[in-house]
Motif scaffolding. Structure first.
Motif, PDB file in Angstrom:
ATOM      1  N   LEU A  10       0.834  -1.198   0.000  1.00 10.02           N
ATOM      2  CA  LEU A  10       0.000   0.000   0.000  1.00 10.02           C
ATOM      3  C   LEU A  10       0.868   1.248   0.000  1.00 10.02           C
ATOM      4  CD1 LEU A  10      -2.584  -1.129   2.706  1.00 10.02           C
ATOM      5  CD2 LEU A  10      -2.947  -1.075   0.233  1.00 10.02           C
ATOM      6  N   ALA A  11       0.269   2.358  -0.473  1.00  9.81           N
ATOM      7  CA  ALA A  11       1.021   3.614  -0.562  1.00  9.81           C
ATOM      8  C   ALA A  11       0.318   4.760   0.142  1.00  9.81           C
ATOM      9  CB  ALA A  11       1.261   3.970  -2.029  1.00  9.81           C
ATOM     10  N   GLY A  12      -0.744   4.484   0.885  1.00 16.20           N
ATOM     11  CA  GLY A  12      -1.450   5.549   1.573  1.00 16.20           C
ATOM     12  C   GLY A  12      -2.356   6.351   0.672  1.00 16.20           C
ATOM     13  N   ARG A  13      -2.933   5.697  -0.338  1.00 15.73           N
ATOM     14  CA  ARG A  13      -3.811   6.375  -1.284  1.00 15.73           C
ATOM     15  C   ARG A  13      -5.274   6.169  -0.900  1.00 15.73           C
ATOM     16  NH1 ARG A  13      -2.971   4.136  -6.750  1.00 15.73           N
ATOM     17  NH2 ARG A  13      -3.834   6.096  -7.517  1.00 15.73           N
ATOM     18  N   PRO A  14      -6.203   7.003  -1.449  1.00 15.65           N
ATOM     19  CA  PRO A  14      -7.610   6.920  -1.049  1.00 15.65           C
ATOM     20  C   PRO A  14      -8.251   5.556  -1.276  1.00 15.65           C
ATOM     21  CG  PRO A  14      -7.198   8.977  -2.220  1.00 15.65           C
ATOM     22  CD  PRO A  14      -5.951   8.162  -2.335  1.00 15.65           C
ATOM     23  N   MET A  15      -7.790   4.807  -2.298  1.00 12.73           N
ATOM     24  CA  MET A  15      -8.431   3.519  -2.594  1.00 12.73           C
ATOM     25  C   MET A  15      -7.896   2.355  -1.743  1.00 12.73           C
ATOM     26  SD  MET A  15      -6.095   4.659  -4.857  1.00 12.73           S
ATOM     27  CE  MET A  15      -7.059   5.317  -6.198  1.00 12.73           C
ATOM     28  N   ASP A  16      -7.019   2.650  -0.781  1.00  9.43           N
ATOM     29  CA  ASP A  16      -6.479   1.581   0.064  1.00  9.43           C
ATOM     30  C   ASP A  16      -7.586   0.809   0.783  1.00  9.43           C
ATOM     31  OD1 ASP A  16      -3.928   2.200  -0.681  1.00  9.43           O
ATOM     32  OD2 ASP A  16      -3.345   3.119   1.222  1.00  9.43           O
ATOM     33  N   GLY A  17      -8.632   1.516   1.214  1.00 11.27           N
ATOM     34  CA  GLY A  17      -9.697   0.873   1.959  1.00 11.27           C
ATOM     35  C   GLY A  17     -10.388  -0.218   1.167  1.00 11.27           C
ATOM     36  N   GLU A  18     -10.614   0.034  -0.143  1.00  9.06           N
ATOM     37  CA  GLU A  18     -11.297  -0.959  -0.976  1.00  9.06           C
ATOM     38  C   GLU A  18     -10.412  -2.184  -1.205  1.00  9.06           C
ATOM     39  OE1 GLU A  18     -12.274   1.302  -4.405  1.00  9.06           O
ATOM     40  OE2 GLU A  18     -14.075   2.179  -3.510  1.00  9.06           O
ATOM     41  N   VAL A  19      -9.125  -1.944  -1.456  1.00  4.88           N
ATOM     42  CA  VAL A  19      -8.201  -3.067  -1.651  1.00  4.88           C
ATOM     43  C   VAL A  19      -8.115  -3.896  -0.374  1.00  4.88           C
ATOM     44  CG1 VAL A  19      -5.817  -3.698  -2.171  1.00  4.88           C
ATOM     45  CG2 VAL A  19      -6.873  -1.784  -3.366  1.00  4.88           C
ATOM     46  N   LEU A  20      -8.030  -3.222   0.769  1.00  2.15           N
ATOM     47  CA  LEU A  20      -7.956  -3.935   2.040  1.00  2.15           C
ATOM     48  C   LEU A  20      -9.224  -4.746   2.300  1.00  2.15           C
ATOM     49  CD1 LEU A  20      -6.259  -1.255   4.307  1.00  2.15           C
ATOM     50  CD2 LEU A  20      -5.368  -3.539   3.801  1.00  2.15           C
ATOM     51  N   ALA A  21     -10.386  -4.179   1.966  1.00  4.69           N
ATOM     52  CA  ALA A  21     -11.636  -4.908   2.181  1.00  4.69           C
ATOM     53  C   ALA A  21     -11.662  -6.196   1.370  1.00  4.69           C
ATOM     54  CB  ALA A  21     -12.826  -4.022   1.814  1.00  4.69           C
ATOM     55  N   SER A  75       0.821   6.745   8.306  1.00  2.00           N
ATOM     56  CA  SER A  75      -0.302   6.964   9.228  1.00  2.00           C
ATOM     57  C   SER A  75      -1.631   6.685   8.546  1.00  2.00           C
ATOM     58  CB  SER A  75      -0.276   8.407   9.755  1.00  2.00           C
ATOM     59  OG  SER A  75       0.876   8.629  10.545  1.00  2.00           O
ATOM     60  N   ARG A  76      -1.752   7.097   7.278  1.00  2.00           N
ATOM     61  CA  ARG A  76      -2.991   6.826   6.544  1.00  2.00           C
ATOM     62  C   ARG A  76      -3.205   5.331   6.367  1.00  2.00           C
ATOM     63  NH1 ARG A  76      -1.217  11.395   3.537  1.00  2.00           N
ATOM     64  NH2 ARG A  76      -0.353  10.062   1.900  1.00  2.00           N
ATOM     65  N   ILE A  77      -2.135   4.603   6.079  1.00  2.00           N
ATOM     66  CA  ILE A  77      -2.256   3.147   5.907  1.00  2.00           C
ATOM     67  C   ILE A  77      -2.678   2.495   7.219  1.00  2.00           C
ATOM     68  CG2 ILE A  77      -0.992   1.024   5.419  1.00  2.00           C
ATOM     69  CD1 ILE A  77       0.747   2.693   3.488  1.00  2.00           C
ATOM     70  N   ARG A  78      -2.048   2.895   8.321  1.00  2.00           N
ATOM     71  CA  ARG A  78      -2.415   2.341   9.630  1.00  2.00           C
ATOM     72  C   ARG A  78      -3.894   2.582   9.929  1.00  2.00           C
ATOM     73  NH1 ARG A  78       1.463   0.806  13.275  1.00  2.00           N
ATOM     74  NH2 ARG A  78       3.644   1.284  12.782  1.00  2.00           N
ATOM     75  N   ALA A  79      -4.354   3.810   9.631  1.00  2.00           N
ATOM     76  CA  ALA A  79      -5.748   4.144   9.900  1.00  2.00           C
ATOM     77  C   ALA A  79      -6.690   3.327   9.015  1.00  2.00           C
ATOM     78  CB  ALA A  79      -5.971   5.638   9.686  1.00  2.00           C
ATOM     79  N   SER A  80      -6.349   3.195   7.729  1.00  2.00           N
ATOM     80  CA  SER A  80      -7.179   2.400   6.809  1.00  2.00           C
ATOM     81  C   SER A  80      -7.209   0.948   7.232  1.00  2.00           C
ATOM     82  CB  SER A  80      -6.646   2.514   5.379  1.00  2.00           C
ATOM     83  OG  SER A  80      -6.754   3.830   4.884  1.00  2.00           O
ATOM     84  N   LEU A  81      -6.057   0.417   7.642  1.00  2.00           N
ATOM     85  CA  LEU A  81      -5.980  -0.987   8.064  1.00  2.00           C
ATOM     86  C   LEU A  81      -6.814  -1.221   9.317  1.00  2.00           C
ATOM     87  CD1 LEU A  81      -4.683  -3.789   7.658  1.00  2.00           C
ATOM     88  CD2 LEU A  81      -2.791  -3.013   9.098  1.00  2.00           C
ATOM     89  N   ALA A  82      -6.694  -0.314  10.285  1.00  2.00           N
ATOM     90  CA  ALA A  82      -7.443  -0.469  11.527  1.00  2.00           C
ATOM     91  C   ALA A  82      -8.948  -0.401  11.265  1.00  2.00           C
ATOM     92  CB  ALA A  82      -7.033   0.616  12.522  1.00  2.00           C
ATOM     93  N   ALA A  83      -9.372   0.538  10.415  1.00  2.00           N
ATOM     94  CA  ALA A  83     -10.801   0.686  10.113  1.00  2.00           C
ATOM     95  C   ALA A  83     -11.337  -0.538   9.375  1.00  2.00           C
ATOM     96  CB  ALA A  83     -11.029   1.944   9.285  1.00  2.00           C
ATOM     97  N   ALA A  84     -10.585  -1.011   8.373  1.00  2.00           N
ATOM     98  CA  ALA A  84     -11.036  -2.171   7.594  1.00  2.00           C
ATOM     99  C   ALA A  84     -11.070  -3.424   8.453  1.00  2.00           C
ATOM    100  CB  ALA A  84     -10.127  -2.374   6.385  1.00  2.00           C
ATOM    101  N   ALA A  85     -10.060  -3.595   9.312  1.00  2.00           N
ATOM    102  CA  ALA A  85     -10.009  -4.776  10.180  1.00  2.00           C
ATOM    103  C   ALA A  85     -11.158  -4.758  11.185  1.00  2.00           C
ATOM    104  CB  ALA A  85      -8.670  -4.841  10.901  1.00  2.00           C
TER     105      ALA A  85
END
Length: 286
Positions: A10-21, A75-85
């Motif tokens: 991941l690179a901390g981009r807006p679409m990280d959440g969808e890929v993580l899901a 930080s964005r990646i950590r936040a996206s990962l925590a939210a998706a998890a």
């Protein structure tokens, strides 16, 4: 081989959440650990390109800005990962703690992205990529994972997919690359509700290879239908995606880079077409 470790660069981009899901859906189905990987750029690598006339203060300011940018991305990646998890109900693994499956973990490594992804892919069962800044799924890091580390990759188009692999289409051309993809996809195929083998070619297409694959899959308890598809003058990649979408598949399995990467880049090919136009998840292997 069971799927136990899923790597998601991941690179901390807006679409990280969808890929993580999408990746978390797979991790939950296979009781695997998802590892979110951030390849932190090394700002010192840019120094040779700044020239001799740049002052020390300017260099320090540029390096500090690069460090701050990387910290913000992490930080964005950590936040996206925590939210998706949290949404998926999957715990975050603690470093040094007892292994939990399924679970998620964050890894922050400094280095060139392709090299970092290739190194961490070697001991991963599946690498999941979303769309890159160029619009081609995975960018050059995907090639590093699939070609350098010799690992299967999963393209996750722009939406959260769940499940992945309920209905599977296999693009089969009897090549070593397609064989590698089928072997890598066996955990998905064994769970699938239905499996379709798509053999794309001309009017005189030999049914033998498709039947041979169906016989092999039957030994793994997978019942597959074989469809012979006359592509006519159309590109094979276009035909594969069209038939997979018509079958309402949520996974296309195919070999990647049957031709050289240079040839694919210069004149196009099935791999490049699918990477640029896929609207469903695609599992590729070389």
């Amino acid at each position: 081989m069971p799927v136990r470790k899923i790597l998601v660069p991941l690179a901390g981009r807006p679409m990280d959440g969808e890929v993580l899901a999408t990746a978390l859906s797979v991790a939950r189905d296979f009781e695997a650990q998802l590892v979110a990987l951030f390849a932190r750029p090394d700002p010192t690598e840019a120094l040779p390109y700044l020239g001799d006339g740049v002052s020390g203060q300017v260099i320090e300011d540029l390096m500090q800005a690069a460090r701050e940018g990387a910290n913000e991305a992490a930080s964005r990646i950590r936040a996206s990962l925590a939210a998706a998890a949290a949404e998926a109900g999957i715990p975050v693994a603690e470093r040094g703690g007892e292994a939990q499956l399924p679970s998620v973990r964050f890894v922050d490594v400094t280095g060139r992205r392709d090299e970092v992804v290739a190194k961490h892919s070697r001991l991963s069962d599946l690498i999941v990529f979303g769309e890159s800044a160029t619009g081609i799924a995975g960018g050059t890091a995907l090639e590093a994972a699939m070609m350098t580390a010799d690992r299967p990759v999963l393209l996750a188009p722009k939406k959260a997919w769940s499940p992945v692999g309920g209905s599977v289409c296999i693009g089969w051309d009897d090549s070593p690359e397609a064989s590698s993809a089928v072997i890598a996809a066996l955990p998905f195929l064994e769970k699938a509700r239905n499996v379709t083998i798509l053999c794309v070619g001309g009017k005189e297409l030999d049914p033998g290879p498709g039947s041979t694959l169906a016989d092999y899959l039957a030994l793994h308890g997978v019942v597959a239908d074989v469809h012979l598809v006359d592509a006519g003058s159309r590109a094979v990649g276009e035909v594969l995606l069209e038939h997979a979408e018509q079958a309402k598949a949520d996974l296309l399995v195919m070999g990647g880079y049957g031709h050289s990467r240079l040839r694919e880049f210069l004149i196009g090919g099935v791999t490049q077409h699918v990477r640029a136009h896929a609207t469903i998840p695609v599992l590729m292997a070389h």
